[in-house]
Motif scaffolding. Sequence first.
Motif, PDB file in Angstrom:
ATOM      1  N   TRP A  45      24.250  18.709  48.000  1.00 32.35           N
ATOM      2  CA  TRP A  45      24.996  18.312  46.812  1.00 32.35           C
ATOM      3  C   TRP A  45      26.147  19.272  46.585  1.00 32.35           C
ATOM      4  CZ3 TRP A  45      20.402  18.957  42.845  1.00 32.35           C
ATOM      5  CH2 TRP A  45      20.020  20.297  42.763  1.00 32.35           C
ATOM      6  N   ARG A  46      26.960  18.967  45.574  1.00 35.84           N
ATOM      7  CA  ARG A  46      28.031  19.862  45.161  1.00 35.84           C
ATOM      8  C   ARG A  46      27.653  20.473  43.825  1.00 35.84           C
ATOM      9  NH1 ARG A  46      30.747  22.123  48.508  1.00 35.84           N
ATOM     10  NH2 ARG A  46      32.361  22.546  46.954  1.00 35.84           N
ATOM     11  N   THR A  47      27.887  21.779  43.691  1.00 36.25           N
ATOM     12  CA  THR A  47      27.583  22.463  42.447  1.00 36.25           C
ATOM     13  C   THR A  47      28.822  23.158  41.906  1.00 36.25           C
ATOM     14  OG1 THR A  47      26.862  24.506  43.575  1.00 36.25           O
ATOM     15  CG2 THR A  47      25.174  22.831  43.090  1.00 36.25           C
ATOM     16  N   LEU A  48      28.902  23.212  40.596  1.00 34.37           N
ATOM     17  CA  LEU A  48      30.016  23.845  39.901  1.00 34.37           C
ATOM     18  C   LEU A  48      29.469  24.696  38.770  1.00 34.37           C
ATOM     19  CD1 LEU A  48      33.030  24.188  39.051  1.00 34.37           C
ATOM     20  CD2 LEU A  48      32.790  22.045  37.779  1.00 34.37           C
ATOM     21  N   THR A  49      29.901  25.942  38.700  1.00 30.75           N
ATOM     22  CA  THR A  49      29.570  26.788  37.556  1.00 30.75           C
ATOM     23  C   THR A  49      30.819  26.978  36.713  1.00 30.75           C
ATOM     24  OG1 THR A  49      29.848  28.713  39.031  1.00 30.75           O
ATOM     25  CG2 THR A  49      27.597  28.020  38.531  1.00 30.75           C
ATOM     26  N   LEU A  50      30.673  26.716  35.412  1.00 26.26           N
ATOM     27  CA  LEU A  50      31.747  26.938  34.457  1.00 26.26           C
ATOM     28  C   LEU A  50      31.473  28.279  33.796  1.00 26.26           C
ATOM     29  CD1 LEU A  50      34.263  25.736  33.022  1.00 26.26           C
ATOM     30  CD2 LEU A  50      32.686  24.925  31.245  1.00 26.26           C
ATOM     31  N   ILE A  51      32.290  29.278  34.089  1.00 27.38           N
ATOM     32  CA  ILE A  51      32.003  30.661  33.715  1.00 27.38           C
ATOM     33  C   ILE A  51      32.866  31.037  32.521  1.00 27.38           C
ATOM     34  CG2 ILE A  51      31.695  32.984  34.611  1.00 27.38           C
ATOM     35  CD1 ILE A  51      32.157  31.755  37.445  1.00 27.38           C
ATOM     36  N   SER A  52      32.215  31.434  31.448  1.00 26.27           N
ATOM     37  CA  SER A  52      32.936  31.764  30.222  1.00 26.27           C
ATOM     38  C   SER A  52      32.307  32.976  29.567  1.00 26.27           C
ATOM     39  CB  SER A  52      32.906  30.578  29.251  1.00 26.27           C
ATOM     40  OG  SER A  52      31.574  30.169  28.983  1.00 26.27           O
ATOM     41  N   GLY A  53      33.121  33.742  28.851  1.00 30.72           N
ATOM     42  CA  GLY A  53      32.601  34.908  28.154  1.00 30.72           C
ATOM     43  C   GLY A  53      31.936  35.876  29.112  1.00 30.72           C
ATOM     44  N   VAL A  54      30.777  36.374  28.718  1.00 29.35           N
ATOM     45  CA  VAL A  54      30.033  37.356  29.507  1.00 29.35           C
ATOM     46  C   VAL A  54      29.297  36.682  30.660  1.00 29.35           C
ATOM     47  CG1 VAL A  54      28.009  38.878  29.436  1.00 29.35           C
ATOM     48  CG2 VAL A  54      29.756  39.042  27.655  1.00 29.35           C
ATOM     49  N   ALA A  55      29.477  37.210  31.869  1.00 24.34           N
ATOM     50  CA  ALA A  55      28.697  36.828  33.047  1.00 24.34           C
ATOM     51  C   ALA A  55      28.409  38.121  33.786  1.00 24.34           C
ATOM     52  CB  ALA A  55      29.452  35.833  33.916  1.00 24.34           C
ATOM     53  N   MET A  56      27.276  38.740  33.482  1.00 24.99           N
ATOM     54  CA  MET A  56      27.011  40.101  33.951  1.00 24.99           C
ATOM     55  C   MET A  56      25.682  40.196  34.684  1.00 24.99           C
ATOM     56  SD  MET A  56      28.423  42.530  30.872  1.00 24.99           S
ATOM     57  CE  MET A  56      30.171  42.565  30.501  1.00 24.99           C
TER      58      MET A  56
ATOM     59  N   GLN B   4      32.526  50.257  42.163  1.00 23.34           N
ATOM     60  CA  GLN B   4      33.581  50.752  41.282  1.00 23.34           C
ATOM     61  C   GLN B   4      33.394  50.285  39.844  1.00 23.34           C
ATOM     62  OE1 GLN B   4      37.466  49.992  43.115  1.00 23.34           O
ATOM     63  NE2 GLN B   4      36.509  50.131  45.145  1.00 23.34           N
ATOM     64  N   PHE B   5      32.401  49.411  39.631  1.00 21.72           N
ATOM     65  CA  PHE B   5      31.970  48.994  38.290  1.00 21.72           C
ATOM     66  C   PHE B   5      33.093  48.358  37.476  1.00 21.72           C
ATOM     67  CE2 PHE B   5      29.810  53.169  39.259  1.00 21.72           C
ATOM     68  CZ  PHE B   5      28.715  52.601  39.902  1.00 21.72           C
ATOM     69  N   GLU B   6      33.926  47.572  38.143  1.00 21.98           N
ATOM     70  CA  GLU B   6      35.021  46.898  37.444  1.00 21.98           C
ATOM     71  C   GLU B   6      34.487  45.739  36.610  1.00 21.98           C
ATOM     72  OE1 GLU B   6      38.204  45.709  39.974  1.00 21.98           O
ATOM     73  OE2 GLU B   6      38.438  47.694  40.902  1.00 21.98           O
ATOM     74  N   THR B   7      35.198  45.412  35.566  1.00 20.46           N
ATOM     75  CA  THR B   7      34.958  44.205  34.785  1.00 20.46           C
ATOM     76  C   THR B   7      36.181  43.319  34.935  1.00 20.46           C
ATOM     77  OG1 THR B   7      33.554  45.357  33.179  1.00 20.46           O
ATOM     78  CG2 THR B   7      34.530  43.256  32.489  1.00 20.46           C
ATOM     79  N   TRP B   8      35.965  42.079  35.385  1.00 25.91           N
ATOM     80  CA  TRP B   8      37.075  41.186  35.679  1.00 25.91           C
ATOM     81  C   TRP B   8      37.259  40.156  34.578  1.00 25.91           C
ATOM     82  CZ3 TRP B   8      35.908  39.735  41.505  1.00 25.91           C
ATOM     83  CH2 TRP B   8      36.106  40.878  42.302  1.00 25.91           C
ATOM     84  N   GLY B   9      38.499  39.981  34.165  1.00 26.23           N
ATOM     85  CA  GLY B   9      38.876  38.849  33.348  1.00 26.23           C
ATOM     86  C   GLY B   9      39.257  37.679  34.234  1.00 26.23           C
ATOM     87  N   THR B  10      39.845  36.649  33.636  1.00 24.04           N
ATOM     88  CA  THR B  10      40.172  35.461  34.414  1.00 24.04           C
ATOM     89  C   THR B  10      41.204  35.755  35.512  1.00 24.04           C
ATOM     90  OG1 THR B  10      41.774  34.857  32.697  1.00 24.04           O
ATOM     91  CG2 THR B  10      39.599  33.822  32.591  1.00 24.04           C
ATOM     92  N   GLY B  11      42.175  36.598  35.211  1.00 27.04           N
ATOM     93  CA  GLY B  11      43.206  36.888  36.203  1.00 27.04           C
ATOM     94  C   GLY B  11      42.657  37.589  37.418  1.00 27.04           C
ATOM     95  N   GLU B  12      41.847  38.632  37.192  1.00 30.86           N
ATOM     96  CA  GLU B  12      41.259  39.370  38.315  1.00 30.86           C
ATOM     97  C   GLU B  12      40.304  38.489  39.115  1.00 30.86           C
ATOM     98  OE1 GLU B  12      41.999  42.449  35.025  1.00 30.86           O
ATOM     99  OE2 GLU B  12      41.231  40.399  35.166  1.00 30.86           O
ATOM    100  N   ALA B  13      39.504  37.681  38.412  1.00 27.97           N
ATOM    101  CA  ALA B  13      38.545  36.813  39.097  1.00 27.97           C
ATOM    102  C   ALA B  13      39.254  35.773  39.955  1.00 27.97           C
ATOM    103  CB  ALA B  13      37.637  36.130  38.076  1.00 27.97           C
ATOM    104  N   LEU B  14      40.355  35.228  39.451  1.00 27.03           N
ATOM    105  CA  LEU B  14      41.116  34.238  40.207  1.00 27.03           C
ATOM    106  C   LEU B  14      41.777  34.877  41.417  1.00 27.03           C
ATOM    107  CD1 LEU B  14      42.058  31.245  40.200  1.00 27.03           C
ATOM    108  CD2 LEU B  14      44.068  32.001  38.907  1.00 27.03           C
ATOM    109  N   ALA B  15      42.363  36.049  41.241  1.00 27.33           N
ATOM    110  CA  ALA B  15      43.035  36.728  42.341  1.00 27.33           C
ATOM    111  C   ALA B  15      42.058  37.134  43.443  1.00 27.33           C
ATOM    112  CB  ALA B  15      43.790  37.958  41.821  1.00 27.33           C
ATOM    113  N   ALA B  16      40.839  37.502  43.059  1.00 25.98           N
ATOM    114  CA  ALA B  16      39.839  37.955  44.030  1.00 25.98           C
ATOM    115  C   ALA B  16      39.127  36.802  44.719  1.00 25.98           C
ATOM    116  CB  ALA B  16      38.811  38.850  43.341  1.00 25.98           C
TER     117      ALA B  16
END
Length: 223
Positions: free
Chosen positions: A109-120, A183-195
């Motif tokens: 199947w195909r799966t999609l996660t919608l990630i919002s706020g805290v995902a730790m 390195q214990f980084e916390t990513w926002g939407t920009g960092e997550a998209l770029a990575a």
Amino acid sequence: MTPTLWYEGRTSLELLRNTDWAWIGLRSGDGLNRLHSELLVALDRLFIELRAAGVRRVALSNAGWLAGRGHHFSAGADLHEVGALDPVSAEPFARRGQRVMGHLLWPGWRTLTLISGVAMGGGCDLALHGQERWAVAADPITGKGGLRLAHPAAKHGILTGFGGTVRLPELLGREGADRLFRQFETWGTGEALAAGAVQRVIEPEAARAAMLDWLQASVPQPR
């Protein structure tokens, strides 16, 4: 369509379902949606049920998005539960999480996660096991609700064992995984998209409609 309560617990599962697709929502009293052992068992059981029923698309998010506006995806494993583990109980705890992550990567199947706020922590692992991953942008007016993707417990040597140490290097490369684990980084939407952690960023008001469009799209049949 109205979501139904499929499982009730400290973190509950709500379900919006059609014949070919299912949208699963996480909901808890404090809004942080921790991955307790009993929740992992319930998710495993639900995924098995959906696979047996021939469901072809599955989405996972905060339950609020099923009806309108959601917030945190998951703060990860319950650290009180993790702190009580010993060498005997730690293995089945990890395996419960690994079974859930494995369902999300099942090629049938195909799966999609919608990630919002805290995902730790374990919530980060759960979010990144989606075959497709979208992030919800911060509210354009208030600036609140933006993504916070991280593995903060790694600072103390705590990893849930849910499969992130395999999935993150596969998805992000060694360097990207090191940014979260070492390195214990916390990513926002920009960092997550770029990575490459997410493939799309959507505005909050468009999230529900975009998810339903994705769920209702046809799934190519294997040749």
